[in-house]
Design a protein around this motif. Structure first.
Motif, short mmCIF file in Angstrom:
data_model
loop_
_atom_site.label_atom_id
_atom_site.label_comp_id
_atom_site.label_asym_id
_atom_site.label_seq_id
_atom_site.Cartn_x
_atom_site.Cartn_y
_atom_site.Cartn_z
N ALA A 8 -10.80 7.42 -12.48
CA ALA A 8 -10.81 6.45 -13.57
C ALA A 8 -9.69 6.73 -14.57
O ALA A 8 -8.98 5.82 -15.01
CB ALA A 8 -12.17 6.46 -14.27
N VAL A 9 -9.51 8.00 -14.93
CA VAL A 9 -8.44 8.36 -15.87
C VAL A 9 -7.08 8.04 -15.26
O VAL A 9 -6.20 7.49 -15.94
CB VAL A 9 -8.53 9.85 -16.25
N GLY A 10 -6.90 8.39 -13.99
CA GLY A 10 -5.65 8.09 -13.32
C GLY A 10 -5.36 6.60 -13.34
O GLY A 10 -4.22 6.18 -13.60
N TYR A 11 -6.39 5.79 -13.08
CA TYR A 11 -6.19 4.34 -13.10
C TYR A 11 -5.88 3.86 -14.52
O TYR A 11 -4.97 3.04 -14.71
CB TYR A 11 -7.40 3.58 -12.55
N LEU A 12 -6.61 4.33 -15.50
CA LEU A 12 -6.35 3.92 -16.89
C LEU A 12 -4.92 4.26 -17.30
O LEU A 12 -4.22 3.44 -17.92
CB LEU A 12 -7.35 4.57 -17.84
N CYS A 13 -4.48 5.47 -16.97
CA CYS A 13 -3.12 5.88 -17.32
C CYS A 13 -2.08 5.06 -16.58
O CYS A 13 -1.11 4.58 -17.18
CB CYS A 13 -2.92 7.37 -17.03
N TYR A 14 -2.28 4.88 -15.28
CA TYR A 14 -1.29 4.13 -14.51
C TYR A 14 -1.27 2.65 -14.91
O TYR A 14 -0.21 2.05 -15.09
CB TYR A 14 -1.53 4.27 -13.00
N ALA A 15 -2.44 2.06 -15.10
CA ALA A 15 -2.52 0.66 -15.52
C ALA A 15 -1.86 0.49 -16.89
O ALA A 15 -1.15 -0.50 -17.13
CB ALA A 15 -3.96 0.18 -15.55
N GLY A 16 -2.09 1.43 -17.78
CA GLY A 16 -1.45 1.37 -19.09
C GLY A 16 0.07 1.44 -18.99
O GLY A 16 0.78 0.68 -19.65
N TYR A 17 0.55 2.32 -18.13
CA TYR A 17 2.00 2.43 -17.94
C TYR A 17 2.58 1.14 -17.37
O TYR A 17 3.61 0.65 -17.85
CB TYR A 17 2.32 3.61 -17.00
N VAL A 18 1.94 0.57 -16.36
CA VAL A 18 2.45 -0.65 -15.73
C VAL A 18 2.42 -1.81 -16.72
O VAL A 18 3.38 -2.59 -16.80
CB VAL A 18 1.67 -0.98 -14.44
N ARG A 19 1.37 -1.91 -17.49
CA ARG A 19 1.30 -2.98 -18.48
C ARG A 19 2.40 -2.82 -19.53
O ARG A 19 3.00 -3.79 -19.97
CB ARG A 19 -0.07 -2.99 -19.15
N TRP A 20 2.63 -1.58 -19.95
CA TRP A 20 3.66 -1.31 -20.95
C TRP A 20 5.05 -1.60 -20.40
O TRP A 20 5.88 -2.20 -21.08
CB TRP A 20 3.54 0.15 -21.39
N SER A 21 5.31 -1.20 -19.15
CA SER A 21 6.66 -1.34 -18.60
C SER A 21 6.92 -2.68 -17.93
O SER A 21 8.06 -3.16 -17.93
CB SER A 21 6.96 -0.22 -17.61
N GLU A 22 5.89 -3.30 -17.36
CA GLU A 22 6.10 -4.54 -16.61
C GLU A 22 5.30 -5.73 -17.14
O GLU A 22 5.57 -6.87 -16.76
CB GLU A 22 5.74 -4.32 -15.14
N GLY A 23 4.29 -5.46 -17.94
CA GLY A 23 3.48 -6.54 -18.49
C GLY A 23 2.51 -7.16 -17.51
O GLY A 23 2.04 -8.27 -17.73
N THR A 24 2.21 -6.44 -16.41
CA THR A 24 1.29 -6.96 -15.40
C THR A 24 0.29 -5.87 -15.01
O THR A 24 0.51 -4.69 -15.28
CB THR A 24 2.06 -7.35 -14.11
N PRO A 25 -0.79 -6.25 -14.34
CA PRO A 25 -1.69 -5.24 -13.79
C PRO A 25 -0.99 -4.50 -12.63
O PRO A 25 -0.03 -5.02 -12.05
CB PRO A 25 -2.88 -6.04 -13.26
#
Length: 174
Positions: A8-25
């Motif tokens: 769950a933490v890995g997903y939260l961190c990765y999803a946050g990074y992708v949203r920040w850098s690409e604006g998508t899930p």
């Protein structure tokens, strides 16, 4: 931290990074790679521990192994023309190690941080769940906070369309 919570933490961190850098899930493949990275330290260290051979945090949790592993993963992904997979793997591994640290610091069990530089530093047996506070006569432990993190990670993953399940869905439909 419980192994499932690391996902769950890995997903939260990765999803946050992708949203920040690409604006998508996050996408399918990178989500799987991030999950593998987040699970890898426990996949390496827990089986011997369950058999009674080690303390449960050795090579997979050591920065002396994790840093070169992340670099190799990133270089392999980059050389194959898929640098986002290297980033996903790195976020997964680093999120795992980073989230194993706070409980020991909060509890003052600094000696248990020996896993970060194992085998240079000794790793005493893990003392388990840590108490955080007492609220209304009920002891609040790290498991409570881990449950909140698990629910948050699962909820975001669900809202994002459950990335990483695409291959399973396709096989069950075919």
């Amino acid at each position: 931290m419980q192994p499932i919570v690391h996902l769950a933490v890995g997903y939260l961190c990765y999803a946050g990074y992708v949203r920040w850098s690409e604006g998508t899930p996050p996408g399918e493949r990178a989500t799987v790679v991030a999950a593998v990275g987040a699970a890898l330290p426990d996949l390496l260290d827990k089986p011997p521990w369950l058999l009674g051979h080690t303390v449960g945090r050795t090579i997979g949790h050591s920065l002396l192994f994790a840093v070169p592993l992340v670099l190799v993963g990133w270089l392999l992904a980059r050389s194959s023309g898929r640098p986002p997979l290297g980033t996903a793997f790195a976020i997964g591994v680093v999120s795992h190690l980073a989230t194993d640290v706070p409980w020991h610091v909060i509890a003052g069990d600094y000696d248990e941080l020996g896993f970060l530089l194992w085998p240079i530093t000794p790793m005493p047996p893990y003392s388990g769940t840590k108490p955080l506070a007492t609220v209304g006569g009920v002891e609040v432990t790290t498991l409570w906070l881990e449950a909140v993190i698990l629910v948050a990670g699962a909820a975001l993953w669900w809202v994002d369309g459950r990335p990483g399940l695409g291959p399973i869905r396709r096989r069950s439909d075919g």
